[in-house]
Design a protein around this motif. Structure first.
Motif, PDB file in Angstrom:
ATOM      1  N   GLY A 106       0.810  -1.211   0.000  1.00  0.00           N
ATOM      2  CA  GLY A 106       0.000   0.000   0.000  1.00  0.00           C
ATOM      3  C   GLY A 106       0.844   1.261   0.000  1.00  0.00           C
ATOM      4  N   SER A 107       2.053   1.194   0.592  1.00  0.00           N
ATOM      5  CA  SER A 107       2.931   2.361   0.608  1.00  0.00           C
ATOM      6  C   SER A 107       3.430   2.679  -0.797  1.00  0.00           C
ATOM      7  CB  SER A 107       4.120   2.105   1.544  1.00  0.00           C
ATOM      8  OG  SER A 107       3.675   1.914   2.880  1.00  0.00           O
ATOM      9  N   TRP A 108       3.687   1.653  -1.608  1.00  0.00           N
ATOM     10  CA  TRP A 108       4.054   1.873  -3.009  1.00  0.00           C
ATOM     11  C   TRP A 108       2.905   2.549  -3.742  1.00  0.00           C
ATOM     12  CZ3 TRP A 108       8.145  -0.994  -5.962  1.00  0.00           C
ATOM     13  CH2 TRP A 108       9.076  -1.574  -5.123  1.00  0.00           C
ATOM     14  N   ILE A 109       1.681   2.141  -3.435  1.00  0.00           N
ATOM     15  CA  ILE A 109       0.498   2.734  -4.066  1.00  0.00           C
ATOM     16  C   ILE A 109       0.390   4.208  -3.691  1.00  0.00           C
ATOM     17  CG2 ILE A 109      -2.036   2.655  -4.159  1.00  0.00           C
ATOM     18  CD1 ILE A 109      -1.760  -0.399  -3.593  1.00  0.00           C
ATOM     19  N   THR A 110       0.643   4.519  -2.418  1.00  0.00           N
ATOM     20  CA  THR A 110       0.608   5.910  -1.966  1.00  0.00           C
ATOM     21  C   THR A 110       1.625   6.764  -2.721  1.00  0.00           C
ATOM     22  OG1 THR A 110      -0.135   5.255   0.241  1.00  0.00           O
ATOM     23  CG2 THR A 110       0.871   7.422   0.033  1.00  0.00           C
ATOM     24  N   LEU A 111       2.815   6.234  -2.918  1.00  0.00           N
ATOM     25  CA  LEU A 111       3.848   6.969  -3.642  1.00  0.00           C
ATOM     26  C   LEU A 111       3.440   7.239  -5.089  1.00  0.00           C
ATOM     27  CD1 LEU A 111       6.947   5.071  -2.224  1.00  0.00           C
ATOM     28  CD2 LEU A 111       6.456   7.490  -1.903  1.00  0.00           C
ATOM     29  N   ARG A 112       2.839   6.245  -5.733  1.00  0.00           N
ATOM     30  CA  ARG A 112       2.383   6.429  -7.117  1.00  0.00           C
ATOM     31  C   ARG A 112       1.199   7.393  -7.175  1.00  0.00           C
ATOM     32  NH1 ARG A 112       6.946   5.411  -9.456  1.00  0.00           N
ATOM     33  NH2 ARG A 112       7.649   3.251  -9.210  1.00  0.00           N
ATOM     34  N   LEU A 113       0.359   7.383  -6.149  1.00  0.00           N
ATOM     35  CA  LEU A 113      -0.772   8.304  -6.085  1.00  0.00           C
ATOM     36  C   LEU A 113      -0.272   9.746  -5.979  1.00  0.00           C
ATOM     37  CD1 LEU A 113      -3.938   8.448  -5.812  1.00  0.00           C
ATOM     38  CD2 LEU A 113      -3.563   8.485  -3.339  1.00  0.00           C
ATOM     39  N   PHE A 120      -3.445  16.027  -4.087  1.00  0.00           N
ATOM     40  CA  PHE A 120      -4.584  15.198  -3.683  1.00  0.00           C
ATOM     41  C   PHE A 120      -4.425  14.669  -2.261  1.00  0.00           C
ATOM     42  CE2 PHE A 120      -6.731  10.901  -3.917  1.00  0.00           C
ATOM     43  CZ  PHE A 120      -8.016  11.402  -3.823  1.00  0.00           C
ATOM     44  N   ILE A 121      -3.196  14.337  -1.878  1.00  0.00           N
ATOM     45  CA  ILE A 121      -2.931  13.820  -0.534  1.00  0.00           C
ATOM     46  C   ILE A 121      -2.564  14.979   0.389  1.00  0.00           C
ATOM     47  CG2 ILE A 121      -1.482  12.299   0.864  1.00  0.00           C
ATOM     48  CD1 ILE A 121      -1.024  10.570  -1.589  1.00  0.00           C
ATOM     49  N   ASP A 122      -3.210  15.043   1.541  1.00  0.00           N
ATOM     50  CA  ASP A 122      -2.911  16.082   2.522  1.00  0.00           C
ATOM     51  C   ASP A 122      -1.808  15.645   3.471  1.00  0.00           C
ATOM     52  OD1 ASP A 122      -3.586  17.510   5.338  1.00  0.00           O
ATOM     53  OD2 ASP A 122      -4.272  18.766   3.680  1.00  0.00           O
ATOM     54  N   LYS A 123      -1.898  14.405   3.946  1.00  0.00           N
ATOM     55  CA  LYS A 123      -0.862  13.798   4.793  1.00  0.00           C
ATOM     56  C   LYS A 123      -0.857  12.296   4.516  1.00  0.00           C
ATOM     57  CE  LYS A 123      -1.147  17.084   8.652  1.00  0.00           C
ATOM     58  NZ  LYS A 123      -1.392  17.257  10.107  1.00  0.00           N
ATOM     59  N   ALA A 259       7.706  13.577  -4.844  1.00  0.00           N
ATOM     60  CA  ALA A 259       6.277  13.899  -4.935  1.00  0.00           C
ATOM     61  C   ALA A 259       5.635  14.068  -3.565  1.00  0.00           C
ATOM     62  CB  ALA A 259       5.545  12.811  -5.719  1.00  0.00           C
ATOM     63  N   LEU A 260       6.345  13.702  -2.505  1.00  0.00           N
ATOM     64  CA  LEU A 260       5.788  13.790  -1.162  1.00  0.00           C
ATOM     65  C   LEU A 260       6.030  15.190  -0.598  1.00  0.00           C
ATOM     66  CD1 LEU A 260       6.910  10.314   0.258  1.00  0.00           C
ATOM     67  CD2 LEU A 260       4.891  10.884  -1.096  1.00  0.00           C
ATOM     68  N   ASP A 295       9.456  16.627   4.953  1.00  0.00           N
ATOM     69  CA  ASP A 295       8.685  16.736   6.200  1.00  0.00           C
ATOM     70  C   ASP A 295       8.352  15.324   6.670  1.00  0.00           C
ATOM     71  OD1 ASP A 295       7.040  17.345   8.303  1.00  0.00           O
ATOM     72  OD2 ASP A 295       5.732  18.707   7.192  1.00  0.00           O
ATOM     73  N   LEU A 296       9.294  14.727   7.407  1.00  0.00           N
ATOM     74  CA  LEU A 296       9.198  13.311   7.768  1.00  0.00           C
ATOM     75  C   LEU A 296       9.302  13.097   9.267  1.00  0.00           C
ATOM     76  CD1 LEU A 296       9.224  10.272   6.770  1.00  0.00           C
ATOM     77  CD2 LEU A 296      11.716  10.436   6.914  1.00  0.00           C
TER      78      LEU A 296
END
Length: 327
Positions: A106-113, A120-123, A259-260, A295-296
């Protein structure tokens, strides 16, 4: 528009794919979408979803295509395709900006998103996944997950045997109702049984069962990331199509951390899965994340392994997630 209940609802996306989802209601304007791992399903996140929902966070869990109650078309599977599904699911539910909590694949999916849909992603919360790994480490991780892939495509006499086999797995040091529900949810009947033999009121699969995740789905997922379900499968892919194999390896060698451009919380499981040093996010991966994600934050769970870090309850983990989302 939102449908709330104990049973998953179905969203038919513009692509024609039907995705099963469940909503844990809260008061937050931005919802938290939970994206499970390679052989997971929407039940993976029940402990986290229930905890955050009580604190006011709207949580949405769903089955990736190929899993659970979602469609399982005989087509290509990849993080990029799942990212498109997630965007369409969020739009279907009326959201233009979301939080994401993702585990493993799912983390790979988040990165591609994040790469495909800026803003689109706030956090985002990446749980034990999304790291840049060496080829040697990727092979080590593949060997580690072999035990979880062994249940795919096997006919089991009944669900009781299925659960007993799971209880004996060294991957899980604890057992509770959440884990049992997660495993029962993925089962489907593998044969026909006369209605007269069905126990009264039985709604779950009865008689011969198998895991509802088709092996071809997992093989396609791993292929898109330069892997395979077996080491021999990797070698065969290289021999059959070396150019395509090298292309997929190169494409997934460097993660799109650029992208993050939003706050990211990485949750890292440090308890060994089978032996010391087999964690899925080694120190080298964390160092690269710290170098490349502006921001990690990092939370380490020393008492949980790759699977337990989402399947088991953890008050500290949930409090950290809540504080991160509300900050």
């Amino acid at each position: 528009m939102l449908q709330i209940g104990s049973d998953p609802k179905i969203a038919e996306l513009p692509s024609g794919i039907r995705i099963a989802y469940q909503i844990f209601p809260g008061k937050s304007q931005i919802p938290l979408f939970c994206v499970h791992g390679l052989t997971g399903n929407l039940r993976n996140f029940e402990p986290i979803a229930k905890s955050l929902s009580k604190k006011g966070i709207t949580v949405i869990t769903y089955d990736l295509r190929g899993r659970g109650k979602s469609d399982k078309p005989k087509t290509e599977y990849s993080p990029k395709i799942h990212a498109q599904d997630l965007k369409e699911l969020a739009n279907f539910l009326g959201y233009g900006k979301i939080f994401v909590l993702s585990h493993s694949l799912g983390s790979w999916i988040t990165l591609r998103l994040a790469e495909k849909y800026p803003g689109f992603i706030d956090k985002a919360i990446l749980v034990d996944g999304g790291g840049e790994l060496s080829v040697k480490r990727k092979i080590s991780n593949l060997i580690m997950i072999q035990s979880s892939l062994a249940r795919l495509g096997r006919n089991i006499p009944n669900k009781e045997v299925y659960l007993e086999e799971a209880k004996k797995s060294p991957i899980l040091s604890a057992w509770n109702e959440n884990i049992q529900d997660f495993l029962l949810y993925e089962l489907e009947s593998s044969g026909t049984l006369s209605p007269s033999l069905m126990p009264k009121g039985e709604t779950r699969p009865f008689g011969p069962v198998l895991c509802s995740i088709p092996p071809f789905v997992i093989e396609s997922e791993l292929k898109s990331m330069g892997g395979s379900m077996t080491l021999s499968g990797i070698a065969l892919r290289f021999l059959k199509s070396p150019i395509e194999f090298i292309r997929s390896v190169r494409e997934n060698r460097v993660m799109p951390y650029w992208a993050l451009d939003f706050p990211v919380l990485v949750i890292r499981a440090l308890k060994p899965n089978f032996k010391p040093g087999d964690e899925l996010l080694p120190n080298s991966a964390i160092r690269k994340m710290k170098e490349k994600i502006k921001d990690l934050q990092v939370l380490e769970l020393k008492d949980k392994n790759h699977y337990e870090c989402v399947l088991l309850e953890d008050a500290v983990r949930d409090a950290e997630i809540y504080n991160f989302l509300k900050s």
